[in-house]
Design a protein around this motif. Sequence first.
Motif: not given
Length: 281
Positions: A76-78, A128
Amino acid sequence: MKYISLGIVIFIIVFVLLFSVFVVDVTKQAVILEFGKPVRVVKDPGLYFKKPFVEEVIFFEKRILEYDSEPTIVVTKDKKSMILDSFALFRINDPILFLKTVRNEIGAQARLDDIIYSEMRRVVGQYDFDDIVSKKREEVFEEITTSSREKARELGIEISTVRMKRVSVPAENLKKIYDSMIAERQRQAALYRAEGQREAQRIKSEAEKKKVIILSEAYRRAQEMKGRGEAEASRILQTALSSDPEFYQFLKTLDLYKSTLPGNVLIITPDSELFRYLRKK
């Protein structure tokens, strides 16, 4: 000899008909090949004819098909890893293009695996972890569906939807995720408490303001009523004095007797003005 010739002719006719007629089922669509080259498509069910020994018929499904992928690890983005188990529904909308690009359903499954996996990695990398599993789950998979559909059109395939069956995380990431979730919930709780305190202070301030206004208004009205009462009492007193001053003086003297004579020792002369009404007959 005549009957033998007739039988041979009938056999040849039947043989030719068998290789000239084909039936398209309601669940199928057909591509007609002439010397291996696609020449036409038949999508409506029914009985059709083809050139015997020259044309060949290949059937494809017209119903919606299911693509079921293996669970896939994406990031994911995070920077959190997650395992997505997804599926897709699709159908063959251009049989000739489908035949030229993937040949059959097995080839289609392999190409869809590449398309959907690459789009899933790209789209998931823009969100996220919390958004994917809760807040924006539908938005994420709608974006995956749209981008996968565009690429699948080049294969003669129309993707109806891509959806998630299950989401999980690698075992080594569970503790980090739990700690992150706890910290997020604590942050939310602190925000709610702070908001509640601000709201309580606002309500208290409003109540104090209203209290001051109400008390001021009550005091003003009380003073007005007191003023009107004192004015009315003064008016009544003036009226009584003007109508019978002697009687008013008599009542005041009686009040003085009640307040001074009982239990008190007074030294006064008999001709004191205090006993004026007692001396009269």
